[in-house]
Design a protein around this motif. Structure first.
Motif, PDB file in Angstrom:
ATOM      1  N   PHE A 150      -8.454   0.943  -2.302  1.00  0.00           N
ATOM      2  CA  PHE A 150      -8.860  -0.312  -1.662  1.00  0.00           C
ATOM      3  C   PHE A 150     -10.208  -0.126  -0.975  1.00  0.00           C
TER       4      PHE A 150
ATOM      5  N   ASP B 273      -7.459  -2.504  -6.913  1.00  0.00           N
ATOM      6  CA  ASP B 273      -7.015  -3.745  -6.293  1.00  0.00           C
ATOM      7  C   ASP B 273      -7.863  -4.879  -6.869  1.00  0.00           C
TER       8      ASP B 273
ATOM      9  N   ALA C 202      -8.406  -8.688  -6.232  1.00  0.00           N
ATOM     10  CA  ALA C 202      -8.190  -9.854  -5.370  1.00  0.00           C
ATOM     11  C   ALA C 202      -9.524 -10.081  -4.675  1.00  0.00           C
TER      12      ALA C 202
ATOM     13  N   TYR D 111       1.303  -7.440  -9.008  1.00  0.00           N
ATOM     14  CA  TYR D 111       2.010  -7.698  -7.760  1.00  0.00           C
ATOM     15  C   TYR D 111       2.853  -8.949  -8.048  1.00  0.00           C
TER      16      TYR D 111
ATOM     17  N   PHE E 185       4.101  -7.804   7.770  1.00  0.00           N
ATOM     18  CA  PHE E 185       3.993  -6.344   7.659  1.00  0.00           C
ATOM     19  C   PHE E 185       2.671  -5.872   7.034  1.00  0.00           C
TER      20      PHE E 185
ATOM     21  N   PHE F 129      -2.922  -3.154   7.451  1.00  0.00           N
ATOM     22  CA  PHE F 129      -3.804  -3.104   6.279  1.00  0.00           C
ATOM     23  C   PHE F 129      -5.026  -3.989   6.508  1.00  0.00           C
ATOM     24  N   ARG F 130      -4.803  -5.169   7.075  1.00  0.00           N
ATOM     25  CA  ARG F 130      -5.929  -6.083   7.316  1.00  0.00           C
ATOM     26  C   ARG F 130      -6.846  -5.525   8.400  1.00  0.00           C
TER      27      ARG F 130
ATOM     28  N   LYS G 219      -1.645 -17.196   4.151  1.00  0.00           N
ATOM     29  CA  LYS G 219      -1.624 -16.992   2.700  1.00  0.00           C
ATOM     30  C   LYS G 219      -0.390 -17.618   2.031  1.00  0.00           C
TER      31      LYS G 219
ATOM     32  N   LYS H 286       6.726  -6.464  -3.095  1.00  0.00           N
ATOM     33  CA  LYS H 286       5.955  -6.078  -1.912  1.00  0.00           C
ATOM     34  C   LYS H 286       6.176  -7.087  -0.815  1.00  0.00           C
TER      35      LYS H 286
ATOM     36  N   TYR I 196       6.029  -1.616  -2.962  1.00  0.00           N
ATOM     37  CA  TYR I 196       4.940  -1.236  -2.054  1.00  0.00           C
ATOM     38  C   TYR I 196       5.492  -1.121  -0.631  1.00  0.00           C
TER      39      TYR I 196
ATOM     40  N   VAL J  95       4.658  -0.987   2.626  1.00  0.00           N
ATOM     41  CA  VAL J  95       3.364  -1.443   3.142  1.00  0.00           C
ATOM     42  C   VAL J  95       2.999  -0.878   4.514  1.00  0.00           C
ATOM     43  N   SER J  96       1.773  -1.216   4.921  1.00  0.00           N
ATOM     44  CA  SER J  96       1.185  -0.672   6.149  1.00  0.00           C
ATOM     45  C   SER J  96       2.072  -0.860   7.386  1.00  0.00           C
TER      46      SER J  96
ATOM     47  N   TYR K 293       2.023   5.127   2.052  1.00  0.00           N
ATOM     48  CA  TYR K 293       1.080   5.901   2.872  1.00  0.00           C
ATOM     49  C   TYR K 293       1.702   7.231   3.290  1.00  0.00           C
TER      50      TYR K 293
HETATM   51  C1  PBG Z   1      -4.654  -8.177  -0.374  1.00  0.00           C
HETATM   52  C2  PBG Z   1      -3.718  -7.025  -0.165  1.00  0.00           C
HETATM   53  C3  PBG Z   1      -2.952  -6.868   0.985  1.00  0.00           C
HETATM   54  C4  PBG Z   1      -2.246  -5.672   0.836  1.00  0.00           C
HETATM   55  C5  PBG Z   1      -2.603  -5.126  -0.395  1.00  0.00           C
HETATM   56  N1  PBG Z   1      -3.511  -5.992  -1.001  1.00  0.00           N
HETATM   57  C6  PBG Z   1      -2.878  -7.678   2.202  1.00  0.00           C
HETATM   58  C7  PBG Z   1      -2.722  -9.125   2.118  1.00  0.00           C
HETATM   59  O1  PBG Z   1      -2.223  -9.688   1.145  1.00  0.00           O
HETATM   60  O2  PBG Z   1      -3.139  -9.779   3.080  1.00  0.00           O
HETATM   61  C8  PBG Z   1      -1.315  -5.123   1.874  1.00  0.00           C
HETATM   62  C9  PBG Z   1      -0.923  -3.690   1.768  1.00  0.00           C
HETATM   63  C10 PBG Z   1      -0.326  -3.128   3.019  1.00  0.00           C
HETATM   64  O3  PBG Z   1      -0.022  -3.838   3.996  1.00  0.00           O
HETATM   65  O4  PBG Z   1      -0.128  -1.901   3.029  1.00  0.00           O
HETATM   66  N2  PBG Z   1      -5.074  -8.441  -1.631  1.00  0.00           N
END
Ligand code: PBG
Length: 331
Positions: free
Chosen positions: A79, A120, A122, A194, A202, A206-207, A219, A250, A273, A275-276, A315
């Motif tokens: 990323f 990634d 997006a 995805y 959650f 990440f953001r 979103k 995810k 996934y 996630v973070s 992670y």
């Molecule tokens: C956005 C994207 C996100 C994550 C992966 N790709 C965040 C979002 O959709 O806002 C999150 C991954 C994580 O929280 O570990 N394209």
């Protein structure tokens, strides 16, 4: 003495018998490690909400990958943390020739040709709006997003990515990207879709890591409602028809039921996934001495696999890999 015929405890009485009958295994082969890339080659910055996780400049990143490979981790998802001045409303930096992310992909592939790299796809890391799609009058325009994703995916494939990872949740993007990749000669580049990506709290850390939070709104018009399970199967069917090579749920931990449902309905490999925010919660509780972080990590990862995930993006990958590397026997 009671007359009890069935005594499940007989099968739990020693470490050896527990190992014999353990139903779920989790090795480094099942893990994909997410890495954040930084534009300055020598910089390494820790993400405050994700202790132990960094944004890596290209030079330091190569050393980190070398360490991971020594631990047996051979798959990574990348990323980019794009500086604000390179962001615009059309995410044009995502296919820029000087893009540091694309350069890093090339260098990793030169140094470690055997590793499996997932990208990634997006708009949000490159978008001044912080949304995964094209924004007009506060709305996310599905069909204007697709060509942007297409250009991004081809640039990544050209840089040597093994598998693209559309994380944007636009309708029809898997089929669109398959066509675009094929026409550009990248028939061997895979697609990790995805598939069931939920609008989740959650993703917060990440953001922070990418500074990619939406500038306005949320979103929820493209990511899924976390109250829904059948909708995941609808998305799964579309992704299968459109040509995905692997499908993903995810987040993972609050969605174990969705993982098992997707696994039961598909013959494709299923990823989850972790996630973070799931990582951050364990780290925070462990730092306070409230839980044993190592044991909680293992329980979390094994439960995701037990639910049906073939592959876990996490992670925790290096931490889990060193844990099992140093362990001589089952606990
Ligand atoms: C956005 C994207 C996100 C994550 C992966 N790709 C965040 C979002 O959709 O806002 C999150 C991954 C994580 O929280 O570990 N394209």
């Amino acid at each position: 003495m009671e007359d009890i015929r069935q005594r499940p405890r007989r099968n739990r009485q020693s470490a050896v018998v527990r190992a014999l009958f353990r139903e779920t295994s989790l090795t480094v082969d099942h893990l994909i490690y997410p890495l954040f890339l930084e534009s300055k080659p020598l910089l390494k910055t820790e993400i405050s909400s994700m202790p132990g996780i960094y944004r890596w400049g290209e030079e330091v990143l190569l050393k980190e990958i070398e360490k991971c490979v020594a631990l047996g981790i051979r798959a990574f998802v990348l990323f980019p943390a794009v500086p604000d001045e390179l962001k615009d409303s059309s995410a044009s930096y995502s296919w820029d020739k000087n893009n540091f992310y694309l350069k890093a992909i090339r260098r990793i592939k030169q140094h470690f040709p055997e590793v499996w790299l997932v990208s990634d796809v997006a708009m949000d890391p490159y978008s001044s709006d912080g949304h995964d799609g094209w924004v007009e009058d506060g709305k996310i325009i599905n069909d204007k997003t697709l060509p942007v994703l297409g250009q991004m995916a081809v640039a990544q494939a050209d840089a040597g990515i093994d598998m693209i990872g559309p994380s944007d949740m636009m309708d029809g993007r898997v089929g669109y990207l398959r066509t675009v990749l094929d026409r550009a000669g990248f028939q061997q580049t895979g697609i990790l879709s995805y598939t069931a990506k939920y609008a989740s709290a959650f993703y917060g850390p990440f953001r922070d890591a990418l500074d990619s939070a939406p500038k306005s709104g949320d979103k929820k018009t493209y990511q899924m409602d976390y109250a829904n399970r059948k909708e995941a199967i609808r998305e799964l069917r579309l992704d299968e028809q459109e040509g995905a090579d692997m499908v993903m749920v995810k987040p993972a931990w609050s969605y174990l039921d969705v993982i098992s449902e997707v696994k039961a309905h598909s013959t494709l490999p299923v990823a989850a996934y972790n996630v973070s925010g799931e990582y951050a919660m364990i780290k925070a509780a462990a730092a306070n001495g409230w839980i044993d972080g190592t044991q909680a990590m293992e329980e979390m990862l094994v439960s995701i696999r037990r639910a049906g995930a073939d592959v876990i993006l996490t992670y925790f990958a290096p931490e889990y890999a060193s844990l099992i590397q140093n362990r001589s026997k089952y606990i």
